[in-house]
Design a protein around this motif. Sequence first.
Motif, PDB file in Angstrom:
ATOM      1  N   HIS A   1       0.828  -1.215   0.000  1.00  0.00           N
ATOM      2  CA  HIS A   1       0.000   0.000   0.000  1.00  0.00           C
ATOM      3  C   HIS A   1       0.858   1.260   0.000  1.00  0.00           C
ATOM      4  CE1 HIS A   1      -3.651  -2.319   0.446  1.00  0.00           C
ATOM      5  NE2 HIS A   1      -3.031  -3.038   1.364  1.00  0.00           N
ATOM      6  N   GLY A   2       2.150   1.107  -0.239  1.00  0.00           N
ATOM      7  CA  GLY A   2       3.071   2.234  -0.216  1.00  0.00           C
ATOM      8  C   GLY A   2       3.238   2.898  -1.575  1.00  0.00           C
ATOM      9  N   VAL A   3       3.966   4.013  -1.540  1.00  0.00           N
ATOM     10  CA  VAL A   3       4.300   4.748  -2.761  1.00  0.00           C
ATOM     11  C   VAL A   3       5.791   5.060  -2.697  1.00  0.00           C
ATOM     12  CG1 VAL A   3       3.910   6.829  -4.131  1.00  0.00           C
ATOM     13  CG2 VAL A   3       2.005   5.799  -2.884  1.00  0.00           C
ATOM     14  N   LEU A   4       6.507   4.672  -3.743  1.00  0.00           N
ATOM     15  CA  LEU A   4       7.945   4.908  -3.810  1.00  0.00           C
ATOM     16  C   LEU A   4       8.224   5.913  -4.922  1.00  0.00           C
ATOM     17  CD1 LEU A   4      10.654   3.974  -2.570  1.00  0.00           C
ATOM     18  CD2 LEU A   4      10.825   2.354  -4.453  1.00  0.00           C
ATOM     19  N   ARG A   5       8.959   6.962  -4.558  1.00  0.00           N
ATOM     20  CA  ARG A   5       9.312   8.012  -5.514  1.00  0.00           C
ATOM     21  C   ARG A   5      10.822   8.043  -5.669  1.00  0.00           C
ATOM     22  NH1 ARG A   5      11.017  13.028  -6.666  1.00  0.00           N
ATOM     23  NH2 ARG A   5       9.618  14.605  -7.474  1.00  0.00           N
ATOM     24  N   PHE A   6      11.294   7.923  -6.889  1.00  0.00           N
ATOM     25  CA  PHE A   6      12.724   7.988  -7.161  1.00  0.00           C
ATOM     26  C   PHE A   6      13.117   9.436  -7.423  1.00  0.00           C
ATOM     27  CE2 PHE A   6      11.724   3.608  -7.979  1.00  0.00           C
ATOM     28  CZ  PHE A   6      12.836   2.933  -7.502  1.00  0.00           C
ATOM     29  N   ILE A   7      14.166   9.886  -6.772  1.00  0.00           N
ATOM     30  CA  ILE A   7      14.683  11.238  -6.981  1.00  0.00           C
ATOM     31  C   ILE A   7      15.650  11.179  -8.151  1.00  0.00           C
ATOM     32  CG2 ILE A   7      16.043  13.107  -5.965  1.00  0.00           C
ATOM     33  CD1 ILE A   7      14.911  12.226  -3.226  1.00  0.00           C
ATOM     34  N   THR A   8      15.408  12.020  -9.146  1.00  0.00           N
ATOM     35  CA  THR A   8      16.228  12.016 -10.354  1.00  0.00           C
ATOM     36  C   THR A   8      17.553  12.741 -10.113  1.00  0.00           C
ATOM     37  OG1 THR A   8      15.327  14.098 -11.195  1.00  0.00           O
ATOM     38  CG2 THR A   8      14.137  12.064 -11.782  1.00  0.00           C
ATOM     39  N   ALA A   9      18.492  12.510 -11.004  1.00  0.00           N
ATOM     40  CA  ALA A   9      19.795  13.171 -10.911  1.00  0.00           C
ATOM     41  C   ALA A   9      19.628  14.683 -10.997  1.00  0.00           C
ATOM     42  CB  ALA A   9      20.714  12.667 -12.019  1.00  0.00           C
ATOM     43  N   LYS A  10      18.717  15.153 -11.825  1.00  0.00           N
ATOM     44  CA  LYS A  10      18.462  16.592 -11.953  1.00  0.00           C
ATOM     45  C   LYS A  10      17.893  17.159 -10.655  1.00  0.00           C
ATOM     46  CE  LYS A  10      16.115  19.945 -14.896  1.00  0.00           C
ATOM     47  NZ  LYS A  10      15.214  20.133 -16.039  1.00  0.00           N
ATOM     48  N   GLU A  11      16.975  16.423 -10.029  1.00  0.00           N
ATOM     49  CA  GLU A  11      16.384  16.876  -8.766  1.00  0.00           C
ATOM     50  C   GLU A  11      17.429  16.912  -7.645  1.00  0.00           C
ATOM     51  OE1 GLU A  11      11.759  15.453  -8.951  1.00  0.00           O
ATOM     52  OE2 GLU A  11      13.276  13.920  -8.600  1.00  0.00           O
ATOM     53  N   LYS A  12      18.361  15.951  -7.672  1.00  0.00           N
ATOM     54  CA  LYS A  12      19.405  15.920  -6.640  1.00  0.00           C
ATOM     55  C   LYS A  12      20.202  17.218  -6.617  1.00  0.00           C
ATOM     56  CE  LYS A  12      22.013  12.344  -7.186  1.00  0.00           C
ATOM     57  NZ  LYS A  12      22.794  11.112  -7.169  1.00  0.00           N
ATOM     58  N   LEU A  13      20.379  17.829  -7.765  1.00  0.00           N
ATOM     59  CA  LEU A  13      21.152  19.072  -7.848  1.00  0.00           C
ATOM     60  C   LEU A  13      20.478  20.229  -7.113  1.00  0.00           C
ATOM     61  CD1 LEU A  13      22.231  18.892 -11.599  1.00  0.00           C
ATOM     62  CD2 LEU A  13      23.615  18.341  -9.581  1.00  0.00           C
ATOM     63  N   SER A  14      19.155  20.205  -7.037  1.00  0.00           N
ATOM     64  CA  SER A  14      18.438  21.304  -6.391  1.00  0.00           C
ATOM     65  C   SER A  14      18.128  21.049  -4.909  1.00  0.00           C
ATOM     66  CB  SER A  14      17.140  21.596  -7.144  1.00  0.00           C
ATOM     67  OG  SER A  14      16.264  20.492  -7.053  1.00  0.00           O
ATOM     68  N   ILE A  15      18.465  19.878  -4.413  1.00  0.00           N
ATOM     69  CA  ILE A  15      18.200  19.542  -3.001  1.00  0.00           C
ATOM     70  C   ILE A  15      19.295  20.140  -2.125  1.00  0.00           C
ATOM     71  CG2 ILE A  15      18.020  17.678  -1.313  1.00  0.00           C
ATOM     72  CD1 ILE A  15      16.868  15.942  -3.579  1.00  0.00           C
ATOM     73  N   ARG A  16      18.884  20.999  -1.219  1.00  0.00           N
ATOM     74  CA  ARG A  16      19.832  21.615  -0.291  1.00  0.00           C
ATOM     75  C   ARG A  16      19.764  21.013   1.108  1.00  0.00           C
ATOM     76  NH1 ARG A  16      17.218  25.603  -2.890  1.00  0.00           N
ATOM     77  NH2 ARG A  16      16.062  26.097  -1.027  1.00  0.00           N
TER      78      ARG A  16
END
Length: 137
Positions: free
Chosen positions: A99-114
Amino acid sequence: MKLLVATAMLLALATGAARADSENCRRSREYLLGTPGGDLALTPQAYNDLFKVCIATSSMPNVKDAYMLRDGGIAVIPKQDSIPATAATLAQFCDAHPHGVLRFITAKEKLSIRSVTDVARMSSTSSTPCKKIKGLS
């Protein structure tokens, strides 16, 4: 005796690695439960349950980092970002948490994560829930 000492050291190192892997789960839970103004999508107990899912997810073979999301999903940064590795990780996650939801963080998104808070505020609505993948109603 040397074997016993070596085994104890190996267990200590493995425990330390598991704690490091789950650090982002803990930090995202602290952020979500400490959000002022009661702007929570779930109950505090639901976030505590999600924390257990996050810890289990962080120990999966292809997961570098795992985080809890405000909307109840789990976000991961994969070790390998290939289609077979992603499919295997998703299958393993959905088998363990149907019943879960898994979201993969993309390489592009990793660049904006502070910080962890940037991840915790992400949405998992664009991810296909395990219920739909597994054909559950």
